[in-house]
Structure formats: structure tokens, C-alpha cells
Design an enzyme around this catalytic site. Structure first.
Site, short mmCIF file in Angstrom:
data_model
loop_
_atom_site.label_atom_id
_atom_site.label_comp_id
_atom_site.label_asym_id
_atom_site.label_seq_id
_atom_site.Cartn_x
_atom_site.Cartn_y
_atom_site.Cartn_z
N HIS A 270 0.84 -1.21 0.00
CA HIS A 270 0.00 0.00 0.00
C HIS A 270 0.88 1.26 0.00
CE1 HIS A 270 -3.15 -2.64 2.22
NE2 HIS A 270 -3.61 -2.45 1.00
N LYS B 108 -16.28 -6.41 5.54
CA LYS B 108 -15.27 -7.35 6.01
C LYS B 108 -15.19 -7.28 7.53
CE LYS B 108 -12.20 -6.84 1.99
NZ LYS B 108 -10.88 -6.37 1.53
N ARG C 297 -1.93 -6.06 -8.44
CA ARG C 297 -0.83 -7.01 -8.24
C ARG C 297 -0.85 -8.01 -9.38
NH1 ARG C 297 -2.93 -7.78 -2.31
NH2 ARG C 297 -4.73 -7.30 -3.56
N SER D 181 -2.87 -7.61 2.84
CA SER D 181 -3.17 -7.45 4.28
C SER D 181 -3.59 -8.78 4.88
CB SER D 181 -4.30 -6.44 4.49
OG SER D 181 -3.92 -5.16 4.08
P1 ADP Z 1 -9.99 -3.32 -0.51
O1 ADP Z 1 -10.77 -4.02 0.56
O2 ADP Z 1 -10.64 -2.07 -1.00
O3 ADP Z 1 -9.53 -4.22 -1.64
P2 ADP Z 1 -7.23 -3.28 0.44
O4 ADP Z 1 -6.73 -2.54 1.61
O5 ADP Z 1 -7.14 -4.76 0.48
O6 ADP Z 1 -8.72 -2.76 0.26
O7 ADP Z 1 -6.50 -2.79 -0.88
C1 ADP Z 1 -6.59 -1.46 -1.33
C2 ADP Z 1 -5.98 -1.35 -2.72
O8 ADP Z 1 -4.58 -1.59 -2.64
C3 ADP Z 1 -6.53 -2.35 -3.75
O9 ADP Z 1 -6.57 -1.69 -5.01
C4 ADP Z 1 -5.47 -3.43 -3.77
O10 ADP Z 1 -5.44 -4.10 -5.02
C5 ADP Z 1 -4.22 -2.60 -3.56
N1 ADP Z 1 -3.11 -3.38 -3.00
C6 ADP Z 1 -3.13 -4.22 -1.94
N2 ADP Z 1 -1.92 -4.76 -1.72
C7 ADP Z 1 -1.10 -4.25 -2.67
C8 ADP Z 1 0.28 -4.45 -3.02
N3 ADP Z 1 1.04 -5.32 -2.36
N4 ADP Z 1 0.78 -3.74 -4.06
C9 ADP Z 1 -0.01 -2.89 -4.76
N5 ADP Z 1 -1.32 -2.69 -4.52
C10 ADP Z 1 -1.86 -3.35 -3.49
#
Ligand code: ADP
Length: 162
Positions: free
Chosen positions: A18, A42, A91, A129
Site C-alpha cells: 500500500h 469485512k 498485483r 493485508s
Molecule cells: P480493498 O478491501 O478495497 O480491496 P485493500 O486494503 O485490500 O482494500 O487494498 C486497497 C488497494 O490496494 C486495492 O486496489 C489493492 O489491489 C491494492 N493493494 C493491496 N496490496 C497491494 C500491493 N502489495 N501492491 C499494490 N497494490 C496493493
């Protein structure tokens, strides 16, 4: 022309992946709003206030980045912020279908709000996460994957009493 990017997500918790997306967005747009979702459907480990707090501490060094909570529909929140684009991270192929579907839904509801994608760094391709939470819950070391303040927060959730 949008000068502001909104990077929405659950951030439960914020990972180095992130952070990488935020850094890239902050180098591209004048301002970046990291929007932490309250209504995610979630079951989160960290409540909204704590997720905002952790992300704010992690990103404190970036002067053009602000972390805010939001509830309800993302596109409604985005529209309330004026001219802006949405930023999402991609990703592996696995993210593609879901993210494009989400972007199209958002476009349908608010055509003015464009979604742009940032490709994850090679080294964070595998990072999520949920993986971080799982490793931490099994007493594994996640210090390479998260900022020290997040690592500390995970330790106090999962390793209390040790
Ligand atoms: P959500 O529940 O909205 O998917 P997340 O916190 O899981 O929220 O992810 C937010 C954004 O960050 C999403 O677009 C996800 O694809 C992106 N993301 C998560 N991990 C990574 C990573 N390792 N590298 C790049 N983008 C990421």
C-alpha cells in the site's frame, strides 16, 4: 484536470505494498487522500479509527498525503471531494477482474470520476493485508512487510501475554 488522487481501501492493516502505491501517487498528483473504508463488509482486525491512525503514522513523512475515514459508497465520497481520480493497486492477474469490475461500476454510477491503476512493485506482488494478518496470527515475523508501527500493533493484537 484532477490534481487530487483518492486511494481507497480497507487497509487492515496498511502494508509496504500500500505504501508503495501511495508513494507513486504522491509523486504524480499534487494531493493524495488515502480514504479508509468504514463500511467494507469485512470483519476487520483493526477498527476504522485504528486503521486511520496507523496509516497516518506510516505516511506522516509525506506532506501531500492525508488519511481520512469514509463511510458509505466510495463514488459518492469521491464526488463530494470535487475534481479527483481514484487510484487502485494491481498485483497479479487475480486483482484484474475484480478491480476492473469495480472501476466500471463506479464509472457507471459517477461517470466523472476516473479510476487509474498503479502496478505493484515486483517485490510486493505477493503481499496482501490478509496474508500479513495470517502470518502475524500464527506468530510469524511480518517486519519485512509492514512499517514498524504496524508491526507493533499486530504484535499487541496477536501476541498479548507472550
Ligand atoms: P480493498 O478491501 O478495497 O480491496 P485493500 O486494503 O485490500 O482494500 O487494498 C486497497 C488497494 O490496494 C486495492 O486496489 C489493492 O489491489 C491494492 N493493494 C493491496 N496490496 C497491494 C500491493 N502489495 N501492491 C499494490 N497494490 C496493493
Amino acid at each position: 484536470m484532477a490534481k487530487m488522487a483518492i486511494y481507497p481501501g480497507t487497509f487492515d492493516p496498511m502494508t509496504r505494498g500500500h505504501e508503495d502505491v501511495v508513494h507513486r501517487a504522491a509523486a504524480t498528483f499534487e494531493n493524495v487522500l488515502v480514504a479508509v473504508a468504514g463500511s467494507t463488509g469485512k470483519n476487520t482486525v483493526f477498527n476504522l479509527e485504528r486503521r486511520v491512525e496507523l496509516a497516518s503514522e506510516v505516511l506522516a513523512d509525506l506532506p501531500n498525503v492525508t488519511v481520512v475515514p469514509f463511510n458509505g459508497l466510495l463514488n459518492r465520497f469521491a464526488a463530494s471531494q470535487g475534481d479527483c481520480v481514484l487510484v487502485r493497486g494491481l498485483r497479479a492477474i487475480g486483482d484484474f477482474e475484480y478491480e476492473v469490475q469495480l472501476a466500471n461500476l463506479n464509472r457507471r454510477m459517477k461517470p466523472a470520476v476516473e479510476t487509474i491503476f498503479v502496478a505493484a512493485s515486483q517485490k510486493y506482488q505477493f503481499l496482501s493485508s490478509s496474508m500479513v494478518r495470517e502470518i502475524a496470527s500464527l506468530d510469524g515475523d511480518v517486519s519485512d512487510f509492514v512499517h514498524p508501527v504496524v508491526n507493533q500493533a499486530l504484535l499487541s493484537v496477536y501476541n498479548t501475554g507472550k
